[in-house]
Write a protein that holds these residues in place. Structure first.
Motif, PDB file in Angstrom:
ATOM      1  N   PHE A 159     -26.659  16.697   0.919  1.00 40.50           N
ATOM      2  CA  PHE A 159     -28.383  16.432   0.120  1.00 40.50           C
ATOM      3  C   PHE A 159     -27.991  15.026  -0.889  1.00 40.50           C
ATOM      4  O   PHE A 159     -27.127  15.109  -1.640  1.00 40.50           O
ATOM      5  N   ASN A 160     -29.049  15.009  -1.610  1.00 39.58           N
ATOM      6  CA  ASN A 160     -28.763  13.919  -2.086  1.00 39.58           C
ATOM      7  C   ASN A 160     -29.765  14.534  -3.745  1.00 39.58           C
ATOM      8  O   ASN A 160     -31.201  15.061  -4.089  1.00 39.58           O
ATOM      9  N   PRO A 161     -29.502  14.893  -4.312  1.00 36.23           N
ATOM     10  CA  PRO A 161     -29.751  15.698  -5.482  1.00 36.23           C
ATOM     11  C   PRO A 161     -30.755  14.777  -6.052  1.00 36.23           C
ATOM     12  O   PRO A 161     -32.530  15.549  -7.098  1.00 36.23           O
ATOM     13  N   VAL A 162     -30.740  14.000  -6.531  1.00 37.68           N
ATOM     14  CA  VAL A 162     -31.444  13.037  -7.118  1.00 37.68           C
ATOM     15  C   VAL A 162     -32.783  12.924  -6.786  1.00 37.68           C
ATOM     16  O   VAL A 162     -33.911  13.742  -7.472  1.00 37.68           O
ATOM     17  N   LYS A 163     -33.166  12.915  -5.270  1.00 32.45           N
ATOM     18  CA  LYS A 163     -34.264  12.864  -4.343  1.00 32.45           C
ATOM     19  C   LYS A 163     -35.109  14.444  -4.819  1.00 32.45           C
ATOM     20  O   LYS A 163     -36.115  14.572  -4.298  1.00 32.45           O
ATOM     21  N   TYR A 164     -34.102  15.080  -4.279  1.00 37.48           N
ATOM     22  CA  TYR A 164     -34.480  16.726  -4.959  1.00 37.48           C
ATOM     23  C   TYR A 164     -35.163  16.678  -5.800  1.00 37.48           C
ATOM     24  O   TYR A 164     -36.421  17.091  -5.778  1.00 37.48           O
ATOM     25  N   ASN A 165     -34.828  16.221  -6.820  1.00 33.25           N
ATOM     26  CA  ASN A 165     -35.193  16.325  -7.943  1.00 33.25           C
ATOM     27  C   ASN A 165     -36.258  15.759  -8.385  1.00 33.25           C
ATOM     28  O   ASN A 165     -37.535  15.901  -8.700  1.00 33.25           O
ATOM     29  N   GLU A 166     -36.750  14.714  -7.772  1.00 39.66           N
ATOM     30  CA  GLU A 166     -38.291  13.912  -7.239  1.00 39.66           C
ATOM     31  C   GLU A 166     -39.080  14.504  -6.922  1.00 39.66           C
ATOM     32  O   GLU A 166     -39.901  14.815  -7.792  1.00 39.66           O
ATOM     33  N   ILE A 167     -38.271  14.338  -5.696  1.00 39.94           N
ATOM     34  CA  ILE A 167     -39.320  15.039  -4.169  1.00 39.94           C
ATOM     35  C   ILE A 167     -40.528  16.524  -5.218  1.00 39.94           C
ATOM     36  O   ILE A 167     -41.539  16.823  -4.903  1.00 39.94           O
ATOM     37  N   LEU A 168     -39.535  17.659  -5.415  1.00 35.98           N
ATOM     38  CA  LEU A 168     -40.127  18.699  -6.169  1.00 35.98           C
ATOM     39  C   LEU A 168     -39.643  18.800  -7.033  1.00 35.98           C
ATOM     40  O   LEU A 168     -40.116  20.192  -8.171  1.00 35.98           O
ATOM     41  N   GLU A 169     -39.768  17.713  -7.909  1.00 34.74           N
ATOM     42  CA  GLU A 169     -40.673  17.469  -9.481  1.00 34.74           C
ATOM     43  C   GLU A 169     -40.148  18.555 -10.321  1.00 34.74           C
ATOM     44  O   GLU A 169     -40.234  19.001 -11.376  1.00 34.74           O
ATOM     45  N   LEU A 170     -38.275  18.515  -9.892  1.00 37.54           N
ATOM     46  CA  LEU A 170     -37.212  19.245 -10.909  1.00 37.54           C
ATOM     47  C   LEU A 170     -37.712  18.697 -12.319  1.00 37.54           C
ATOM     48  O   LEU A 170     -36.983  19.686 -12.657  1.00 37.54           O
ATOM     49  N   ASN A 171     -37.094  17.851 -12.011  1.00 33.05           N
ATOM     50  CA  ASN A 171     -37.324  16.851 -13.588  1.00 33.05           C
ATOM     51  C   ASN A 171     -37.933  17.522 -14.418  1.00 33.05           C
ATOM     52  O   ASN A 171     -37.702  17.247 -15.764  1.00 33.05           O
ATOM     53  N   LYS A 172     -39.069  17.376 -14.036  1.00 28.82           N
ATOM     54  CA  LYS A 172     -40.033  18.237 -14.707  1.00 28.82           C
ATOM     55  C   LYS A 172     -39.965  19.114 -15.676  1.00 28.82           C
ATOM     56  O   LYS A 172     -40.445  19.359 -16.922  1.00 28.82           O
ATOM     57  N   GLN A 173     -39.168  19.543 -14.575  1.00 28.07           N
ATOM     58  CA  GLN A 173     -38.445  21.480 -15.554  1.00 28.07           C
ATOM     59  C   GLN A 173     -36.978  21.542 -16.260  1.00 28.07           C
ATOM     60  O   GLN A 173     -36.212  22.636 -16.326  1.00 28.07           O
ATOM     61  N   GLY A 174     -36.656  20.424 -16.718  1.00 25.30           N
ATOM     62  CA  GLY A 174     -35.497  20.493 -16.353  1.00 25.30           C
ATOM     63  C   GLY A 174     -34.445  20.837 -16.064  1.00 25.30           C
ATOM     64  O   GLY A 174     -33.075  21.329 -16.437  1.00 25.30           O
ATOM     65  N   LEU A 175     -33.940  20.600 -14.625  1.00 24.84           N
ATOM     66  CA  LEU A 175     -33.239  21.277 -13.419  1.00 24.84           C
ATOM     67  C   LEU A 175     -32.371  20.527 -12.565  1.00 24.84           C
ATOM     68  O   LEU A 175     -33.168  19.078 -12.415  1.00 24.84           O
ATOM     69  N   ASN A 176     -31.422  20.672 -11.962  1.00 29.34           N
ATOM     70  CA  ASN A 176     -30.675  19.555 -11.321  1.00 29.34           C
ATOM     71  C   ASN A 176     -30.626  20.403 -10.106  1.00 29.34           C
ATOM     72  O   ASN A 176     -29.788  21.411 -10.108  1.00 29.34           O
ATOM     73  N   ALA A 177     -31.181  19.745  -9.127  1.00 31.36           N
ATOM     74  CA  ALA A 177     -30.513  21.072  -7.659  1.00 31.36           C
ATOM     75  C   ALA A 177     -29.338  20.912  -6.966  1.00 31.36           C
ATOM     76  O   ALA A 177     -28.736  19.483  -6.933  1.00 31.36           O
ATOM     77  N   VAL A 178     -28.114  22.081  -6.770  1.00 34.14           N
ATOM     78  CA  VAL A 178     -26.868  21.303  -6.827  1.00 34.14           C
ATOM     79  C   VAL A 178     -26.045  22.059  -5.125  1.00 34.14           C
ATOM     80  O   VAL A 178     -25.653  21.827  -5.178  1.00 34.14           O
ATOM     81  N   LEU A 179     -27.215  23.162  -5.046  1.00 39.20           N
ATOM     82  CA  LEU A 179     -27.188  23.362  -3.473  1.00 39.20           C
ATOM     83  C   LEU A 179     -28.510  24.243  -2.636  1.00 39.20           C
ATOM     84  O   LEU A 179     -29.325  23.795  -3.199  1.00 39.20           O
ATOM     85  N   VAL A 180     -28.338  23.763  -1.491  1.00 40.48           N
ATOM     86  CA  VAL A 180     -29.850  24.639  -0.669  1.00 40.48           C
ATOM     87  C   VAL A 180     -28.993  24.969   0.851  1.00 40.48           C
ATOM     88  O   VAL A 180     -28.484  24.976   1.189  1.00 40.48           O
ATOM     89  N   LEU A 181     -29.717  26.241   0.667  1.00 43.14           N
ATOM     90  CA  LEU A 181     -30.154  27.437   2.005  1.00 43.14           C
ATOM     91  C   LEU A 181     -30.622  27.341   2.960  1.00 43.14           C
ATOM     92  O   LEU A 181     -31.610  28.388   2.696  1.00 43.14           O
ATOM     93  N   PRO A 182     -31.426  26.986   3.705  1.00 43.16           N
ATOM     94  CA  PRO A 182     -32.352  26.561   4.849  1.00 43.16           C
ATOM     95  C   PRO A 182     -32.289  28.218   4.965  1.00 43.16           C
ATOM     96  O   PRO A 182     -31.304  28.483   5.483  1.00 43.16           O
ATOM     97  N   VAL A 183     -32.999  29.040   5.373  1.00 45.85           N
ATOM     98  CA  VAL A 183     -33.557  30.417   6.039  1.00 45.85           C
ATOM     99  C   VAL A 183     -34.568  30.093   7.355  1.00 45.85           C
ATOM    100  O   VAL A 183     -35.444  29.970   7.155  1.00 45.85           O
ATOM    101  N   GLY A 184     -34.313  31.006   7.678  1.00 43.45           N
ATOM    102  CA  GLY A 184     -35.204  31.772   9.068  1.00 43.45           C
ATOM    103  C   GLY A 184     -34.661  31.830  10.135  1.00 43.45           C
ATOM    104  O   GLY A 184     -33.702  33.561   9.738  1.00 43.45           O
ATOM    105  N   PHE A 185     -34.910  31.215  11.847  1.00 46.05           N
ATOM    106  CA  PHE A 185     -34.073  32.279  12.496  1.00 46.05           C
ATOM    107  C   PHE A 185     -33.312  31.665  13.869  1.00 46.05           C
ATOM    108  O   PHE A 185     -34.586  30.637  13.880  1.00 46.05           O
ATOM    109  N   ARG A 186     -32.492  31.598  14.119  1.00 49.67           N
ATOM    110  CA  ARG A 186     -31.712  30.858  15.272  1.00 49.67           C
ATOM    111  C   ARG A 186     -32.852  30.381  16.742  1.00 49.67           C
ATOM    112  O   ARG A 186     -33.498  31.175  16.787  1.00 49.67           O
TER     113      ARG A 186
END
Length: 210
Positions: A159-186
């Protein structure tokens, strides 16, 4: 053998059932499991975003190599690290230790001083790499907990961490996305659902020293 059976059941889901959602109890279990994950020195230099917003999930698909699991999943867990870690974080940790355990300063101070100096003297890139390692520890823990709770998952680095940071507004919290884990049911028509797990023989990956 339940743990082994559950890990045999687990696989990286390629298609989630969009109509099935985790219960509040299951989400709480994942939150607590994340918080109980082991981290170096106990500093917990990692945070987790729990996303359940189909509009945002859909936006993230284009920045996740078009992997549809992002929007299909009940929730998307995003593991993040802070842009920096400082002596203030160490001080906060030891204050928490003192508040919870009532440990005397004379016992805490030597280790606290060591950590303050250690972090102050490490280059930023080394600290970032160390914090990212903590996120991987948390991911491994979450995968095991998901398997034991019969929650499906699909760990992602693509995934693109820069875009994740932008869309989820992680930059405003001084955070950087490094891993993603979708969860649910197959989904019942996930082509991977009934395939045998491919692993080397145990003897090939285990070295025993007596």
């Amino acid at each position: 053998m339940n743990s082994i059976e559950n890990l045999q059941w687990r696989y990286a889901v390629k298609k989630f059932d969009e109509h099935k959602f985790l219960s509040e109890e299951q989400v709480t279990t994942l939150k607590e499991a994340f918080n109980l994950t082991a981290t170096s020195y106990g500093l917990q230099p990692v945070k987790m975003v729990v996303l359940k917003n189909k509009e945002l999930q859909q936006q993230l698909v284009a920045h996740s190599w078009n992997q549809q699991q992002i929007v299909q999943a009940s929730h998307v867990l995003v593991l993040c690290i802070p842009n920096e870690i400082t002596s203030k974080d160490v001080e906060s940790y030891f204050k928490l230790v003192k508040d919870i355990r009532n440990t005397p300063d004379k016992i805490l101070n030597p280790f606290k001083e060591f950590l303050v100096n250690d972090i102050a003297n490490k280059p930023k890139e080394v600290l970032n790499s160390w914090m990212k390692n903590q996120a991987y520890i948390a991911l491994g823990n979450l995968l095991t907990v998901c398997a034991n709770e019969k929650i499906d998952s699909c760990p992602m680095e693509g995934f693109n961490p820069v875009k994740y940071n932008e869309i989820l507004e992680l930059n405003k919290q001084g955070l950087n996305a490094v891993l993603v884990l979708p969860v649910g049911f197959r989904a019942e028509d996930d082509y991977m659902k009934d395939l045998k797990k491919v692993r080397k023989n145990t003897e090939e990956v285990i070295i025993e020293i007596s």
